[in-house]
Design a protein around this motif. Structure first.
Motif, PDB file in Angstrom:
ATOM      1  N   LEU A 118       0.851  -1.182   0.000  1.00 55.97           N
ATOM      2  CA  LEU A 118       0.000   0.000   0.000  1.00 55.97           C
ATOM      3  C   LEU A 118       0.888   1.234   0.000  1.00 55.97           C
ATOM      4  N   VAL A 119       0.808   2.028  -1.064  1.00 51.38           N
ATOM      5  CA  VAL A 119       1.607   3.247  -1.199  1.00 51.38           C
ATOM      6  C   VAL A 119       0.702   4.431  -0.873  1.00 51.38           C
ATOM      7  N   SER A 120       0.976   5.098   0.241  1.00 47.00           N
ATOM      8  CA  SER A 120       0.181   6.248   0.670  1.00 47.00           C
ATOM      9  C   SER A 120       0.878   7.522   0.207  1.00 47.00           C
ATOM     10  N   ILE A 121       0.165   8.329  -0.569  1.00 45.39           N
ATOM     11  CA  ILE A 121       0.715   9.530  -1.195  1.00 45.39           C
ATOM     12  C   ILE A 121       0.027  10.738  -0.577  1.00 45.39           C
ATOM     13  N   GLY A 143      -1.008  -8.450   6.515  1.00 43.10           N
ATOM     14  CA  GLY A 143      -0.130  -8.942   5.456  1.00 43.10           C
ATOM     15  C   GLY A 143       0.336  -7.864   4.496  1.00 43.10           C
ATOM     16  N   TRP A 144      -0.193  -6.655   4.611  1.00 43.84           N
ATOM     17  CA  TRP A 144       0.183  -5.567   3.711  1.00 43.84           C
ATOM     18  C   TRP A 144       1.381  -4.808   4.252  1.00 43.84           C
ATOM     19  N   ARG A 145       2.354  -4.545   3.370  1.00 45.55           N
ATOM     20  CA  ARG A 145       3.434  -3.625   3.671  1.00 45.55           C
ATOM     21  C   ARG A 145       3.003  -2.224   3.240  1.00 45.55           C
ATOM     22  N   HIS A 146       3.705  -1.208   3.727  1.00 47.86           N
ATOM     23  CA  HIS A 146       3.315   0.172   3.476  1.00 47.86           C
ATOM     24  C   HIS A 146       4.518   1.017   3.061  1.00 47.86           C
ATOM     25  N   LEU A 147       4.291   1.903   2.100  1.00 54.03           N
ATOM     26  CA  LEU A 147       5.265   2.909   1.710  1.00 54.03           C
ATOM     27  C   LEU A 147       4.550   4.255   1.708  1.00 54.03           C
ATOM     28  N   VAL A 148       5.098   5.213   2.435  1.00 50.99           N
ATOM     29  CA  VAL A 148       4.563   6.570   2.468  1.00 50.99           C
ATOM     30  C   VAL A 148       5.443   7.460   1.601  1.00 50.99           C
ATOM     31  N   VAL A 149       4.825   8.223   0.697  1.00 49.78           N
ATOM     32  CA  VAL A 149       5.531   9.238  -0.096  1.00 49.78           C
ATOM     33  C   VAL A 149       4.890  10.575   0.255  1.00 49.78           C
ATOM     34  N   THR A 150       5.664  11.470   0.879  1.00 47.71           N
ATOM     35  CA  THR A 150       5.107  12.722   1.378  1.00 47.71           C
ATOM     36  C   THR A 150       6.107  13.855   1.216  1.00 47.71           C
TER      37      THR A 150
END
Length: 391
Positions: A118-121, A143-150
């Motif tokens: 899950l990529v949170s923008i 089970g979900w990995r996360h990437l934050v782009v801010t």
């Protein structure tokens, strides 16, 4: 509606040359600076993808996730809509954009499967639903990995999960954290950063083309913005549909709702939305760099000619057939556009949409830095996050 004459708004050079105090008095200082800084910020964003940046991306992609979901709110989810087709093609991993609000209210119905990335923008990282969606997925879909782009190192998305091993964070240069209410350089830099999930590439070519847009085409866009038109339609295919959605939102925001907008795909436009052109207005078309896709897009524009649907057109692409533009339209013909990576072509399209909305805003007598005062805010205010609602 009375629109000022084209002489009432200076050229881009004139706007840039005004003293800052006057720019602030007219309410456009931040927005113009942030639009114009994009070529330099892209070079910096592409060039700053060093060890920490790459480590976050590699960690997020570790074990090759079965799927990628890009999420955000407002403009940020349009970054995801622009990126998803690009990433799916480059990674070979199913990718889609889902609004953060849908993850918050309908998680079980929209989150595709028990695991993925899950990529949170988010420009600020402080919108309530953005944080609430990540919290809900962490708690209910482990089970979900996360990437934050801010763009905001101090926002909650950047700081809240420092001890959470499933979350990686990329923070862009502080100058991309736009001060204007409307997102411009934050949008394109988050799009560029997110595209590095597929491949890291320099952005010099895209930067040079947008500098050409500023130098050659900005005043022509201003002239079209000066017309007596209160509607605008934006067309794009695949990732360019995300750019069209963002461009339509920029026009709606910056015109304070005085310009009514619609975004659609070229092929979808025939299925009802074409009736919109009975209203006249402006049609902005972002042409694909893929020859097969562009053939469909060109057919649609020629069909509009045959039907006498005469909205003024702004067509963005390379080697543009004048027949696709029509009388009184603007061909933004950019040699080398289609040699750019697909995501970077979208940067160029998006900037054209930003400039057009900016000039329209000034023509209508609004303030680009703070349009729709009392209605819109730079960061959505706090609201109650309710239990349940995840069906």
């Amino acid at each position: 509606m009375t629109v000022p004459s084209s002489e009432s708004v200076p050229s881009l050079a004139g706007l840039r040359g005004m003293p800052e105090a006057r720019q602030r008095e007219l309410g456009y200082a931040d927005t113009l600076r942030e639009i114009l800084q994009q070529p330099a910020t892209w070079r910096a964003t592409a060039g700053s993808q060093g060890a920490a940046f790459r480590t976050a991306l590699d960690h997020a992609l570790g074990g090759r996730p079965p799927q990628v979901v890009l999420t955000g709110s407002g403009s940020s989810v349009y970054v995801g809509e622009a990126l998803a087709p690009v990433l799916q093609a480059e990674l070979g991993i199913p990718s889609r954009a889902i609004p953060a609000g849908d993850l918050l209210t309908h998680r079980a119905g929209v989150l595709p499967g028990p695991e993925g990335l899950l990529v949170s923008i988010a420009r600020s990282g402080d919108s309530p639903e953005s944080v609430g969606a990540v919290d809900a997925v962490l708690a209910n879909a482990p089970g979900w990995r996360h990437l934050v782009v801010t763009c905001n190192a101090h926002g909650r998305l950047a700081t809240r999960y420092a001890s959470e091993a499933r979350v990686d964070v990329i923070v862009l240069d502080p100058c991309t954290n736009d001060r204007s209410l409307v997102m411009t350089s934050s949008f394109t830099n988050m799009l560029l950063a997110g595209s590095a999930l597929g491949a890291t590439r320099p952005a010099d070519g895209a930067a040079a083309l947008v500098e050409r847009v500023f130098d050659v085409y900005a005043d022509a866009l201003a002239a079209i913005a000066a017309g007596e038109r209160d509607t605008a339609v934006y067309l794009g295919s695949a990732g360019a549909y995300g750019a069209a959605r963002e461009s339509a939102l920029k026009m709606l925001e910056m015109s304070g709702g005085d310009t009514v907008t619609l975004a659609e795909s070229f092929l979808g436009f025939r299925h009802g939305p074409m009736a919109w052109l009975n209203r006249g207005g402006v049609l902005v078309a972002f042409l694909s760099g893929d020859a097969g896709i562009r053939a469909y897009e060109s057919d649609l524009l020629r069909e509009l000619n045959a039907k006498g649907l005469g909205a003024t057109r702004v067509v963005v692409g390379q080697d543009i057939d004048p027949a696709l533009v029509g009388d009184g339209g603007l061909s933004i013909d950019l040699p080398g556009l289609y040699a750019l990576p697909p995501a970077q072509q979208l940067l160029v399209h998006t900037v054209v949409g930003q400039l057009f909305a900016f000039f329209r805003c000034l023509q209508l007598g609004h303030r680009p830095d703070t349009p729709s005062e009392g209605v819109l805010t730079r960061v959505v205010g706090e609201f109650t996050l309710h239990e349940g609602g995840a069906a």
